[in-house]
Design a protein around this motif. Sequence first.
Motif, PDB file in Angstrom:
ATOM      1  N   UNK A   1       0.854  -1.192   0.000  1.00 54.64           N
ATOM      2  CA  UNK A   1       0.000   0.000   0.000  1.00 54.64           C
ATOM      3  C   UNK A   1       0.877   1.225   0.000  1.00 54.64           C
ATOM      4  N   UNK A   2       0.482   2.222  -0.786  1.00 54.48           N
ATOM      5  CA  UNK A   2       1.200   3.483  -0.742  1.00 54.48           C
ATOM      6  C   UNK A   2       0.906   4.159   0.592  1.00 54.48           C
ATOM      7  N   UNK A   3       1.909   4.942   1.051  1.00 51.30           N
ATOM      8  CA  UNK A   3       1.731   5.626   2.315  1.00 51.30           C
ATOM      9  C   UNK A   3       0.951   6.909   2.146  1.00 51.30           C
ATOM     10  N   UNK A   4       0.956   7.711   3.185  1.00 48.39           N
ATOM     11  CA  UNK A   4       0.300   9.016   3.147  1.00 48.39           C
ATOM     12  C   UNK A   4       1.167   9.964   2.319  1.00 48.39           C
ATOM     13  N   UNK A   5       0.566  10.630   1.383  1.00 42.10           N
ATOM     14  CA  UNK A   5       1.324  11.576   0.568  1.00 42.10           C
ATOM     15  C   UNK A   5       0.835  12.993   0.832  1.00 42.10           C
ATOM     16  N   UNK A   6       1.782  13.896   0.858  1.00 43.54           N
ATOM     17  CA  UNK A   6       1.472  15.309   1.075  1.00 43.54           C
ATOM     18  C   UNK A   6       2.137  16.124  -0.021  1.00 43.54           C
ATOM     19  N   UNK A   7       1.391  17.080  -0.540  1.00 43.68           N
ATOM     20  CA  UNK A   7       1.948  17.974  -1.552  1.00 43.68           C
ATOM     21  C   UNK A   7       1.550  19.409  -1.239  1.00 43.68           C
ATOM     22  N   UNK A   8       2.423  20.369  -1.554  1.00 41.56           N
ATOM     23  CA  UNK A   8       3.810  20.140  -1.933  1.00 41.56           C
ATOM     24  C   UNK A   8       4.659  19.774  -0.712  1.00 41.56           C
ATOM     25  N   UNK A   9       5.890  19.398  -0.905  1.00 36.98           N
ATOM     26  CA  UNK A   9       6.756  19.094   0.230  1.00 36.98           C
ATOM     27  C   UNK A   9       7.345  20.362   0.840  1.00 36.98           C
ATOM     28  N   UNK A  23      -3.352  16.502   1.237  1.00 36.37           N
ATOM     29  CA  UNK A  23      -2.981  15.237   1.854  1.00 36.37           C
ATOM     30  C   UNK A  23      -3.818  14.117   1.251  1.00 36.37           C
ATOM     31  N   UNK A  24      -3.159  13.068   0.803  1.00 34.57           N
ATOM     32  CA  UNK A  24      -3.863  11.879   0.330  1.00 34.57           C
ATOM     33  C   UNK A  24      -3.611  10.752   1.308  1.00 34.57           C
ATOM     34  N   UNK A  25      -4.666  10.257   1.953  1.00 37.20           N
ATOM     35  CA  UNK A  25      -4.467   9.220   2.967  1.00 37.20           C
ATOM     36  C   UNK A  25      -4.174   7.869   2.327  1.00 37.20           C
ATOM     37  N   UNK A  26      -3.838   6.930   3.163  1.00 33.16           N
ATOM     38  CA  UNK A  26      -3.656   5.558   2.708  1.00 33.16           C
ATOM     39  C   UNK A  26      -4.985   5.048   2.160  1.00 33.16           C
ATOM     40  N   UNK A  27      -4.911   4.293   1.084  1.00 29.53           N
ATOM     41  CA  UNK A  27      -6.119   3.778   0.463  1.00 29.53           C
ATOM     42  C   UNK A  27      -6.957   3.014   1.477  1.00 29.53           C
ATOM     43  N   UNK A  28      -8.243   3.377   1.559  1.00 29.65           N
ATOM     44  CA  UNK A  28      -9.144   2.715   2.490  1.00 29.65           C
ATOM     45  C   UNK A  28      -9.299   3.445   3.814  1.00 29.65           C
ATOM     46  N   UNK A  29      -8.382   4.353   4.100  1.00 31.46           N
ATOM     47  CA  UNK A  29      -8.489   5.141   5.329  1.00 31.46           C
ATOM     48  C   UNK A  29      -9.466   6.289   5.105  1.00 31.46           C
ATOM     49  N   UNK A  30     -10.319   6.504   6.095  1.00 31.97           N
ATOM     50  CA  UNK A  30     -11.333   7.548   5.953  1.00 31.97           C
ATOM     51  C   UNK A  30     -11.134   8.714   6.912  1.00 31.97           C
ATOM     52  N   UNK A  31     -10.172   8.595   7.804  1.00 35.63           N
ATOM     53  CA  UNK A  31      -9.950   9.664   8.774  1.00 35.63           C
ATOM     54  C   UNK A  31      -8.609  10.343   8.488  1.00 35.63           C
ATOM     55  N   UNK A  32      -8.634  11.656   8.475  1.00 31.33           N
ATOM     56  CA  UNK A  32      -7.422  12.445   8.248  1.00 31.33           C
ATOM     57  C   UNK A  32      -7.308  13.498   9.342  1.00 31.33           C
ATOM     58  N   UNK A  93      -3.273   9.702   8.598  1.00 33.01           N
ATOM     59  CA  UNK A  93      -4.519   9.012   8.260  1.00 33.01           C
ATOM     60  C   UNK A  93      -4.676   7.773   9.130  1.00 33.01           C
ATOM     61  N   UNK A  94      -5.920   7.436   9.372  1.00 29.46           N
ATOM     62  CA  UNK A  94      -6.235   6.208  10.090  1.00 29.46           C
ATOM     63  C   UNK A  94      -7.523   5.645   9.512  1.00 29.46           C
ATOM     64  N   UNK A  95      -7.788   4.387   9.850  1.00 33.12           N
ATOM     65  CA  UNK A  95      -8.958   3.744   9.238  1.00 33.12           C
ATOM     66  C   UNK A  95     -10.237   4.390   9.740  1.00 33.12           C
ATOM     67  N   UNK A  96     -10.398   4.433  11.063  1.00 33.26           N
ATOM     68  CA  UNK A  96     -11.514   5.175  11.633  1.00 33.26           C
ATOM     69  C   UNK A  96     -11.053   5.790  12.943  1.00 33.26           C
ATOM     70  N   UNK A  97     -11.574   6.937  13.318  1.00 29.84           N
ATOM     71  CA  UNK A  97     -11.211   7.496  14.612  1.00 29.84           C
ATOM     72  C   UNK A  97     -11.996   6.782  15.691  1.00 29.84           C
ATOM     73  N   UNK A  98     -11.621   6.965  16.916  1.00 32.71           N
ATOM     74  CA  UNK A  98     -12.408   6.336  17.962  1.00 32.71           C
ATOM     75  C   UNK A  98     -11.663   6.269  19.268  1.00 32.71           C
TER      76      UNK A  98
END
Lengths: 115, 113
Positions: A1-9, A23-32, A93-98
Amino acid sequence: KAGVTQTPRYLIKTRGQQVTLSCSPISGHRSVSWYQQTPGQGLQFLFEYFSETQRNKGNFPGRFSGRQFSNSRSEMNVSTLELGDSALYLCASSSIPGQGYNEQFFGPGTRLTVL
Amino acid sequence: GEDVEQSLFLSVREGDSSVINCTYTDSSSTYLYWYKQEPGAGLQLLTYIFSNMDMKQDQRLTVLLNKKDKHLSLRIADTQTGDSAIYFCAESRRSGNTGKLIFGQGTTLQVKP
């Protein structure tokens, strides 16, 4: 899986301008979440988004805003930049907060310099 | 309050053990985390401990939690030069359905060859 990407650096702006960070989170993660890191204040929480809704906001002025899109990508915006906004802005990013275990995966950050 | 406190600097010799300490104030903390940050990089989660545990070991890392004193420590055995970095402890709170983390100021670990 690709990690969290941020642009620009890296970004250099002048006082009074505005800036948008992405910010692009990890695929499938819904919390940023967004954090500001400065030598003086350390790591401070900015805000958290889940399913396009802001769930939590830190103690920052209204010049700092954010949003999340339906694909979970998030942007944060800082208007009327001040010298003190110079910082490393980290996205996590995380899958869900809680209340349970919540592993947050951090991106490399965007280094913002305000001149 | 929201304070999480750490000592700012620790210097050890390669091969020695390093112990990084952290104190927190909120008894509602659920999970406590240790993150590592290398120069120019984001944060990497090293390990975590649930608030009802006293100790957790993961290879060279040992986390000790003293709930009474609200004290957390990270021990790195056989410290290597590659362990040189900034180490942050962080807590997540029981209140609210949020992933917000409260971080300490970070401890810079310097490992001398």
